[in-house]
Design an enzyme around this catalytic site. Structure first.
Site, PDB file in Angstrom:
ATOM      1  N   GLY A   1       0.802  -1.222   0.000  1.00  0.00           N
ATOM      2  CA  GLY A   1       0.000   0.000   0.000  1.00  0.00           C
ATOM      3  C   GLY A   1       0.833   1.269   0.000  1.00  0.00           C
TER       4      GLY A   1
ATOM      5  N   HIS B   1      30.988  19.229  37.600  1.00  0.00           N
ATOM      6  CA  HIS B   1      30.522  20.484  37.011  1.00  0.00           C
ATOM      7  C   HIS B   1      31.193  20.753  35.664  1.00  0.00           C
ATOM      8  CE1 HIS B   1      29.469  21.282  41.235  1.00  0.00           C
ATOM      9  NE2 HIS B   1      30.740  21.053  41.517  1.00  0.00           N
TER      10      HIS B   1
END
EC number: 2.7.7.23
Length: 455
Positions: A13, A362
């Site tokens: 399809g 950090h």
């Protein structure tokens, strides 16, 4: 008796209503093409041969499915489901059984297909479902004894037949001998002028074959996808099922409606998952794992008692027990975190091992590195692993201290218990227990006058 099992998957399809350049069967559900869902299910039930009937976008479909062993058959004209199966006859063994499936009906389960195969005793079994609103679907006609006598399509159904609520899913298990016998005799004498696969039911009934019917465990197993709305609806139904399965295993979700599972997730006990978390690929979570909001975890193994703070991204990472990560940490492929490590805000790790108890808290980048146990990376410390052509490795020994805003220029080795002064650019190896400082001296000019703006 020949017990070989073939699957015939109809995938020709175009999917016009999708408004997409991609064939419909390549649209994505749970991070995987629709057709791939069907193929994976087939693999899980040990199918001997898989035939895919393709049409629109055949090259795209075949290129997307190269990981599978498939037999491809082209349907050049879309003349109905019966015609689609008929074009596969040359590739269909003369004996054994075949499951007839659809590339845009992605969620039929392996358990359902196994039951469907077992139900095929006399030559044909089919998947049906009783629904509240059967409009547009083929109706199952039965006689007074409950035997299936025919399937009637919506446009061909009488008013009485349209009142029937048992519908045909289009999914069958049929003896190959019957397919070879019936399919060449299909007719397109109907309102749609198509070759209906459902007509093989009428032929089987005429031959005195009792057709078995079973129902799936979930209605979504037989739901097809024709447009974006249906795709989104099916996605939510599938996600609800996956979440439900994990809840049964003890996972606590902050909101079961705000999580996406796009792969396979295995879990230990007492796992907590906050909102907007996405799992992709194969993920394993140990006991007492906490994943806070907005994280994406892909192809990763997370150990016991790990705490992942908000908005972290994991991709092919291994995290040992007791680690704390985030927020806003990025673990890239081949990252290994050993026990009780800590990664903080805006930290990126790539192809590196971080040793037990080490901290990178950090604003750091660590790439192509082997970091020992008990190491501390100060804020802004990074490894410089790329020289513009090649990647190089950084090695940091146990208990080293890397000062804030340090650049470790690879290839370089930092010894055990070494200390690197803040702001250093380290280009040479540092011995064990040494202090290394690689920065310019501070210069102070007293009574300095700033330049004045020219008038």
């Amino acid at each position: 008796m020949n017990n070989t099992l073939t699957t015939i998957i109809l995938a020709a399809g175009k999917g016009t209503r999708m408004q997409s350049a991609k064939p419909k069967v390549l649209q994505i559900l749970a991070d995987k093409p629709l057709l791939a869902h069907v193929l994976d299910t087939c693999q899980s039930i040990s199918v001997d041969k898989t035939i895919v009937v393709y049409g629109f976008g055949g090259d795209q479909v075949q290129q997307a499915m190269t990981d599978y062993s498939l037999t491809w058959v082209e349907q050049t004209e879309q003349l109905g489901t019966g015609h689609a199966v008929k074009v596969a006859l040359d590739e269909l063994p003369s004996t054994g059984k075949s499951l007839i499936l659809y590339g845009d009906v992605p969620l039929v389960s392996a358990e359902t297909l196994s039951r469907l195969k077992q139900a095929n005793v006399q030559g044909m079994s089919m998947l049906t479902l009783t629904v509240d609103n059967p409009f547009g679907l083929g109706r199952i006609k039965r006689d007074e004894q409950g035997n299936i006598t025919a399937i009637v399509e919506q446009k061909d159904a009488s008013e009485q037949e349209q009142a029937i609520r048992e519908i045909n899913s289009g999914i069958y298990c049929v003896d190959n001998a019957l397919l070879h016998q019936y399919l060449p005799n299909l007719s397109n004498d109907n309102a749609q002028q198509e070759y209906y696969l459902t007509d093989i039911v009428k032929m089987a009934v005429a031959d005195g074959i009792a057709i078995a019917a079973i129902e799936p465990d979930y209605e979504f197993e037989i739901e097809g996808v024709n447009n974006r709305q249906q795709l989104a609806q099916l996605e939510r139904k599938w996600q609800a099922k996956l979440v439900e399965d994990l809840q049964v295993q003890g996972v606590q979700f902050a909101d079961p409606n705000r999580v996406d599972i796009r792969g396979e997730v295995s879990v230990g006990q007492d796992v907590f998952v906050d909102i907007n978390v996405v799992f992709k690929g194969k993920v394993s979570l140990g006991n007492n794992v906490t994943i806070e909001a907005g994280c994406m975890i892909k192809d990763s193994q997370i150990g016991d008692n790990v705490h992942i703070k908000p908005y972290c991204v994991f991709d092919d990472a291994q995290v040992a027990q007791g680690a704390t990560i985030g927020p806003f940490a990025h673990l890239r492929p081949q990252t290994v975190l050993e026990k009780n490590t800590r990664l903080g805000n805006f930290v990126e790790i790539k192809k590196s091992r971080i040793g037990e108890g080490s901290k990178v808290n950090h604003l750091s980048y660590v790439g192509d590195a082997q970091i020992g146990a008990g190491v501390n990376f100060g804020a802004g410390a990074i490894t410089c692993n790329y020289d513009g052509v090649n990647k190089h490795q950084t090695i940091v020994g146990d208990n080293a201290f890397i000062g804030t805003n340090t650049s470790l220029v690879a290839p370089v080795t930092i010894g055990q218990t070494a200390t690197i002064g803040a702001g250093s650019v380290i280009t040479k190896n540092v011995e064990d227990n040494a202090l290394a400082i690689g920065r310019g001296r501070q210069v102070q000019k007293d009574n300095y006058q700033r330049p004045e703006k020219k008038k």
